[in-house]
Design a protein around this motif. Sequence first.
Motif, PDB file in Angstrom:
ATOM      1  N   ASP A   1      -5.615   8.090  12.085  1.00 49.81           N
ATOM      2  CA  ASP A   1      -4.183   7.856  11.911  1.00 49.81           C
ATOM      3  C   ASP A   1      -3.796   6.381  11.792  1.00 49.81           C
ATOM      4  N   PRO A   2      -4.387   5.476  12.615  1.00 52.43           N
ATOM      5  CA  PRO A   2      -4.006   4.064  12.453  1.00 52.43           C
ATOM      6  C   PRO A   2      -4.331   3.513  11.066  1.00 52.43           C
ATOM      7  N   LEU A   3      -5.399   4.010  10.444  1.00 55.82           N
ATOM      8  CA  LEU A   3      -5.736   3.547   9.098  1.00 55.82           C
ATOM      9  C   LEU A   3      -4.692   3.995   8.090  1.00 55.82           C
ATOM     10  N   VAL A   4      -4.167   5.197   8.278  1.00 54.58           N
ATOM     11  CA  VAL A   4      -3.106   5.682   7.392  1.00 54.58           C
ATOM     12  C   VAL A   4      -1.856   4.833   7.560  1.00 54.58           C
ATOM     13  N   ASP A   5      -1.458   4.587   8.810  1.00 55.38           N
ATOM     14  CA  ASP A   5      -0.253   3.776   9.064  1.00 55.38           C
ATOM     15  C   ASP A   5      -0.397   2.371   8.489  1.00 55.38           C
ATOM     16  N   GLU A   6      -1.572   1.793   8.689  1.00 61.03           N
ATOM     17  CA  GLU A   6      -1.804   0.434   8.183  1.00 61.03           C
ATOM     18  C   GLU A   6      -1.732   0.400   6.655  1.00 61.03           C
ATOM     19  N   ARG A   7      -2.330   1.394   6.014  1.00 60.70           N
ATOM     20  CA  ARG A   7      -2.355   1.409   4.552  1.00 60.70           C
ATOM     21  C   ARG A   7      -0.944   1.601   3.977  1.00 60.70           C
ATOM     22  N   ILE A   8      -0.164   2.470   4.591  1.00 51.96           N
ATOM     23  CA  ILE A   8       1.220   2.668   4.137  1.00 51.96           C
ATOM     24  C   ILE A   8       1.992   1.355   4.220  1.00 51.96           C
ATOM     25  N   GLN A   9       1.787   0.615   5.305  1.00 50.73           N
ATOM     26  CA  GLN A   9       2.477  -0.661   5.460  1.00 50.73           C
ATOM     27  C   GLN A   9       2.019  -1.672   4.418  1.00 50.73           C
ATOM     28  N   GLN A  10       0.732  -1.635   4.084  1.00 50.35           N
ATOM     29  CA  GLN A  10       0.221  -2.548   3.047  1.00 50.35           C
ATOM     30  C   GLN A  10       0.901  -2.299   1.711  1.00 50.35           C
ATOM     31  N   TRP A  11       1.117  -1.035   1.379  1.00 45.16           N
ATOM     32  CA  TRP A  11       1.804  -0.729   0.119  1.00 45.16           C
ATOM     33  C   TRP A  11       3.272  -1.141   0.184  1.00 45.16           C
ATOM     34  N   LYS A  12       3.903  -0.953   1.337  1.00 43.89           N
ATOM     35  CA  LYS A  12       5.308  -1.367   1.481  1.00 43.89           C
ATOM     36  C   LYS A  12       5.457  -2.877   1.356  1.00 43.89           C
ATOM     37  N   ASP A  13       4.487  -3.613   1.918  1.00 39.71           N
ATOM     38  CA  ASP A  13       4.562  -5.077   1.910  1.00 39.71           C
ATOM     39  C   ASP A  13       4.083  -5.695   0.597  1.00 39.71           C
ATOM     40  N   GLY A  14       3.536  -4.872  -0.286  1.00 31.59           N
ATOM     41  CA  GLY A  14       3.021  -5.388  -1.546  1.00 31.59           C
ATOM     42  C   GLY A  14       1.665  -6.039  -1.439  1.00 31.59           C
ATOM     43  N   VAL A  15       1.028  -5.899  -0.265  1.00 35.98           N
ATOM     44  CA  VAL A  15      -0.315  -6.463  -0.075  1.00 35.98           C
ATOM     45  C   VAL A  15      -1.329  -5.690  -0.908  1.00 35.98           C
ATOM     46  N   ARG A  16      -1.121  -4.393  -1.022  1.00 34.28           N
ATOM     47  CA  ARG A  16      -2.027  -3.530  -1.798  1.00 34.28           C
ATOM     48  C   ARG A  16      -1.266  -3.032  -3.021  1.00 34.28           C
ATOM     49  N   ARG A  17      -1.868  -3.184  -4.184  1.00 34.85           N
ATOM     50  CA  ARG A  17      -1.172  -2.830  -5.424  1.00 34.85           C
ATOM     51  C   ARG A  17      -1.985  -1.923  -6.338  1.00 34.85           C
ATOM     52  N   LYS A  18      -3.272  -1.751  -6.023  1.00 29.43           N
ATOM     53  CA  LYS A  18      -4.152  -0.965  -6.882  1.00 29.43           C
ATOM     54  C   LYS A  18      -4.769   0.180  -6.086  1.00 29.43           C
ATOM     55  N   GLN A  19      -4.739   1.369  -6.669  1.00 30.11           N
ATOM     56  CA  GLN A  19      -5.329   2.527  -6.005  1.00 30.11           C
ATOM     57  C   GLN A  19      -6.852   2.458  -6.084  1.00 30.11           C
ATOM     58  N   ASP A  20      -7.494   2.642  -4.913  1.00 32.97           N
ATOM     59  CA  ASP A  20      -8.948   2.522  -4.858  1.00 32.97           C
ATOM     60  C   ASP A  20      -9.617   3.733  -4.226  1.00 32.97           C
ATOM     61  N   ASP A  21      -8.863   4.526  -3.469  1.00 33.89           N
ATOM     62  CA  ASP A  21      -9.457   5.674  -2.785  1.00 33.89           C
ATOM     63  C   ASP A  21      -8.412   6.781  -2.653  1.00 33.89           C
ATOM     64  N   LEU A  22      -8.801   7.871  -2.012  1.00 32.79           N
ATOM     65  CA  LEU A  22      -7.904   9.022  -1.941  1.00 32.79           C
ATOM     66  C   LEU A  22      -6.687   8.773  -1.064  1.00 32.79           C
ATOM     67  N   LEU A  23      -6.809   7.921  -0.064  1.00 37.31           N
ATOM     68  CA  LEU A  23      -5.643   7.602   0.753  1.00 37.31           C
ATOM     69  C   LEU A  23      -4.573   6.922  -0.102  1.00 37.31           C
ATOM     70  N   ASP A  24      -4.981   6.030  -0.991  1.00 37.63           N
ATOM     71  CA  ASP A  24      -4.026   5.415  -1.912  1.00 37.63           C
ATOM     72  C   ASP A  24      -3.345   6.469  -2.778  1.00 37.63           C
ATOM     73  N   VAL A  25      -4.118   7.458  -3.206  1.00 37.91           N
ATOM     74  CA  VAL A  25      -3.550   8.511  -4.054  1.00 37.91           C
ATOM     75  C   VAL A  25      -2.521   9.311  -3.269  1.00 37.91           C
ATOM     76  N   PHE A  26      -2.863   9.714  -2.054  1.00 38.68           N
ATOM     77  CA  PHE A  26      -1.921  10.461  -1.218  1.00 38.68           C
ATOM     78  C   PHE A  26      -0.614   9.692  -1.030  1.00 38.68           C
ATOM     79  N   ILE A  27      -0.730   8.418  -0.728  1.00 34.59           N
ATOM     80  CA  ILE A  27       0.456   7.609  -0.430  1.00 34.59           C
ATOM     81  C   ILE A  27       1.356   7.462  -1.646  1.00 34.59           C
TER      82      ILE A  27
END
Length: 524
Positions: free
Chosen positions: A256-282
């Motif tokens: 769960d902490p990895l999911v929360d962290e990844r969601i925040q990365q997308w909100k903050d614009g730190v992550r912009r490219k999909q690389d794995d299934l978690l990115d796809v879900f989000i």
Amino acid sequence: MSIFYLLSFTHNKFTRSKLRPPLPPGPTPLPFTGNLISMLQNKPTFRWIERMMDEMNTKILCIRLGNVHVISVSDQKIALEFLKDKDKIFSSRPESVSAYVTSGGYLNTALAPMGDQFKKMKKILASEILCMTRHKWLVNKRNEENDNIVRYINNKCVTNDGVTRGLVNVRIVGQQYSSNMVRKLIFGNRYFGKGSADGGPGKEEIEHVDSLSSILCYVYAFCVTDYFPWLQWITDFDGHEKMIRNAISRARKYQDPLVDERIQQWKDGVRRKQDDLLDVFINLDNPRLNVDEIKAQIVDLSLAAYVNVSNNVEWVMAEMMNQPMIFNKAVNELDLVVGKDRLVDESDVPYLNYIKACVKEALRLHPVATFNLPHVTTADSTVAGYFIPKGSHVMLNRIKISQNPEVWDDPRAFNPDRHMNGDKEVVLTDHNLHTFSFGTGQRGCPGMLLGSTMTTMLLARLVQGFTWELPPNEPHVDLKENLHDISKAKPLLALAKPRLPHHIYSTLDYEGKAPTMVQMGVAT
């Protein structure tokens, strides 16, 4: 007038009950409790049900637990009536404390009752997560884990830490490969922590796998409070609820902490490219998933991939090692199709018919569980000439269906050749249920492609990359099952030696990054 209506109602009810077909055969139930006392006196329950079916010489059995009729089926034709002919009314799931907790409130695919949530999640899996396009997109990540497991076994062959050189626990290999693979595909990383020095699982991965095993022990176990729901307000009668909640808590404290962290990365614009299934879900848009749905579905995927692959490969290796001629035939196929100058890869899978036949035969003889996940009927129905009341829980016996002597000669023998059909490609799916592998109908496993690929590739890498021998003073592999489940009673231990040129192993990628969760101090 009221007396007339009462008499008329009673007459009609009596007439309907007289005209309808009988319930399937089964033990005589007691008032109120049904067959509950007998069930509690005959643990494990699945073996008690199998014994009754054998003693009563029936392929469909009815036991009553409280007000619930539990229907057990051991015949392929009857199973197809439930899963194909009348799938529409038999494709829901029963309510269960264990299923509710595991699925985060029925938010995933496998455990959700039939309804809008199930349809939404299944559509997402089929079109976005487990489809062919996504499968091809993730091939490099799967290749990394295919290489990593060979590297791990090779390390066991060249080191000696006070144990026999080359001694490998094949169960740990299967568990590590499947759980690492799921983490890589979902989170983009092999480990929650740092792993161990030899490339094996670290303490975080060991705890996570143990928690998955515990969850699988209790999901839809025969829990008294599932049949007497009012007891939930008084006591955790079997202790199942405490066990399942603890196991889910341990599993999700890493995920769960990895999911929360990844969601925040997308909100903050730190992550912009999909690389794995978690990115796809989000980043799904139509329909969009909330964070609880994402977390629940990740648990679902982790459980399915982990248990099926590791169980199958341990059993198939055990069976093959007891029959060296079969093992040699698999080796020869790999040498002919792939050669010894490179490792087998996914592009070879369509041509590895004997390897896949070995996998399929192990699926037939040694499924991961006796029964599939239960179905519940949403309306009164008639199947195989018997009355199946609304609300009945239907369980299909994978072992009995797959070992039907009317379908297979010598059905309990391990014989991969029975699945070879000339030049036709061997496939692991079987919608006619001669082999109960991935099921069929609306509740058929949506991960057939991924599961088939992972299982075939793991077996192929083990057989091609190493020679395997039993430890000294062990003339054969003990194929006994556990009493309380049908996994192998003792883990398969075998001596491995590299059989390919040295440079094949030395060129494997040694990179394995831990997720940022470690840096956050959640797992150290």
